[in-house]
Design an enzyme around this catalytic site. Sequence first.
Site, mmCIF file in Angstrom:
data_model
loop_
_atom_site.group_PDB
_atom_site.id
_atom_site.type_symbol
_atom_site.label_atom_id
_atom_site.label_comp_id
_atom_site.label_asym_id
_atom_site.label_seq_id
_atom_site.Cartn_x
_atom_site.Cartn_y
_atom_site.Cartn_z
ATOM 1 N N GLY A 180 0.802 -1.219 0.000
ATOM 2 C CA GLY A 180 0.000 0.000 0.000
ATOM 3 C C GLY A 180 0.833 1.266 0.000
ATOM 4 O O GLY A 180 1.145 1.797 -1.062
ATOM 5 N N ASP A 181 1.213 1.752 1.156
ATOM 6 C CA ASP A 181 1.964 2.999 1.263
ATOM 7 C C ASP A 181 3.448 2.723 1.033
ATOM 8 O O ASP A 181 4.275 2.842 1.929
ATOM 9 C CB ASP A 181 1.723 3.623 2.638
#
Length: 347
Positions: free
Chosen positions: A179-180
């Site tokens: 994700g990040d």
Amino acid sequence: MNVLWINNPVPGRHGHKRFDTDEPVAKCPRLSESSGDAGLLGSSPGSPVSGASLSVSPTHQGPTHIGQFLLVPLTDRPGVHSALDLDTGEELVCKVFNMGQYQEKIRAYSMLPRHKNIAQIKDIVIGESKAYVFQEKDFGDMHTFVKSNKRLSEDLASKLFYQVASAVNHCHQGGIVLGDLKLRKFVFSDEKRTHLKLEGLEDCHILSGEDDSMFDTHGCPAYVSPEILNGGGSYSGKQADAWSLGVMLYTMLVGRYPFHDPDPASLFSKIRRGTYCLPDGLSLRARCLLRSLLRRDPSERLTAAEVLIHPWFQGNTQDTGNAEHEVNLREQTVPQFEVEPDEDLFS
């Protein structure tokens, strides 16, 4: 302060200590801050959606004792502390979680087989309201390393980026989407800065099956993929990670982000159009890999596994071709996001 050992809090990994009281610990507002990575290795607005906050003491900023550990907050890494084991002299890093969230935050460590490019948990200390998670000491993050070097040679970048892609591929194979994903997530495990590891899995997404469809919009704006900005539906988490890999590689080789604008709406518009430039001096193989990752259509991007077998890793001949890669796509409406101002980076 009494100590109670509880064996195997995460199966097959480590033990934890429990304390009957908590001592104060320095403020750590979030484990995955997004404000530090946006911009032209310069400046740009903050994350579309910020990371989760941690409820810890807002006033105490000095060293503190947790059992035999002495903790000192790291000013450049919110939520992370330098830790010294006063019994053994070992240097570690420590992350602090609320008791209500720490088990979920570290769950991925018990599910993912060990990998040399992914940090592991060494110890956990449990207090009444907070959990202290200890990991091996590191020697700085990739974001700072690239900033200090302006940009990396293809030879050095290929050695480091291979380790990054290897860690991401291992996570994807284990049913985990990061994700990040960004340069700051990778730290050096040796003083010579040759070996990288993913510094943590706290903000990853654990898949329940083969489907990696996601709706989450957390992330750093400089690394966010076009399909996330489109909104209104799900997207492939693994393919979004692949886009972020492309942004990381571009930044390593060029010394700035591929998409930059101090205005968030303009930044998001550039990302959605997928328009960026490749400077002179990059080899054809490097250009090929970048173009294979920074594709606006997620289905056309290389997977992390495919990145690892790309010819760029077998040689970095500095041949040059067309210096610019422009994709003329129609202007699209930029979605509304709340953003926060960022610190100046890579200026």
